[in-house]
Design a protein around this motif. Sequence first.
Motif: not given
Length: 316
Positions: A119-134
């Motif tokens: 849920x936190x990742x989905x919220x943080x990704x609003x408008x993001x260009x990249x998501x890094x899962x690391x």
Amino acid sequence: MIVTLTANPSLDRTVTLQGTLRLGAVQTASDVREDAGGKGINVTRVLRGSGVESRAVLPLDPEDPFAVALRAAGVTAAPVAVHGAARANLTIADPEGVTTKINLPGVTRTAEDAAALIDAVVAACAGARWLVLAGSIPPGLSESFYVDVIRAVRAAGAPAPRIAVDTSGAALRAAVESGAPDLIKPNEDELAELAGVTLDPGAPLPEQVAAIATRLVPARVGSAFVTLGGDGAVLVTADGAWHGTPPPTRVRSTVGAGDSSLAGFLIAEERGAGPEECLRSGIRYGSAAAALPGTQAPTPTDLLPGDVPVRALDHP
């Protein structure tokens, strides 16, 4: 904006010895340092140090001293409240830069922890260009956890960010088989394990790596950025394959160098660079990290002088 997820953060303790590590002996350290670590956090630190906006999502116990190290590193964080302190990883480095690393497994996380992180990742990704899962997946969570994150982000309704995955073993295999990431960043051994092949020590490494990666790109992943340590890195996309060679580097610690390479790649991509320049930037940042002690995040002022030659490789 580039969002990172570190599901299994760590307090990285680096002990630098006065001489070569001797098993079973008592030795004296010349230096010790602590850094807020975990692969995604390392990426965010490098991005922010180079002027690229980044937010790090991570599980964090409100009572954990790790929060102090996180603030000291200047990380913009989106913490998810959990119980249990972050693990501590130990790195022992000698004066020649040879490192011995001991990683702890981390706190066992629950299904509720996993849901809160997603849920936190989905919220943080609003408008993001990249998501890094690391990084590694903590005990208690499925090896397909990153796949669950990818699906949730892509189903959120808004335009989804592109997704980069930097992990290994079963977690990387699951992400490639079921997650269709836009970018993966393994090293050569992680790539060979993923493909179920053995590297030939007598054959040129860049060409071997490119051949393996082309089996995955673009059928299962958008592109593969494969770090090779002192041999540089290889980038394979649907349009071509390239190998870059690092500048002369006096290695002090290789911990976090791969994370810095990924950050360097994304810094160039964020600024509109083409594949060869993204490769070049990734190598420069990885080399800069290797030249620093501990898990320090290189900034543009730390980039080493010298050329980073890039050559095209045969691409089917």
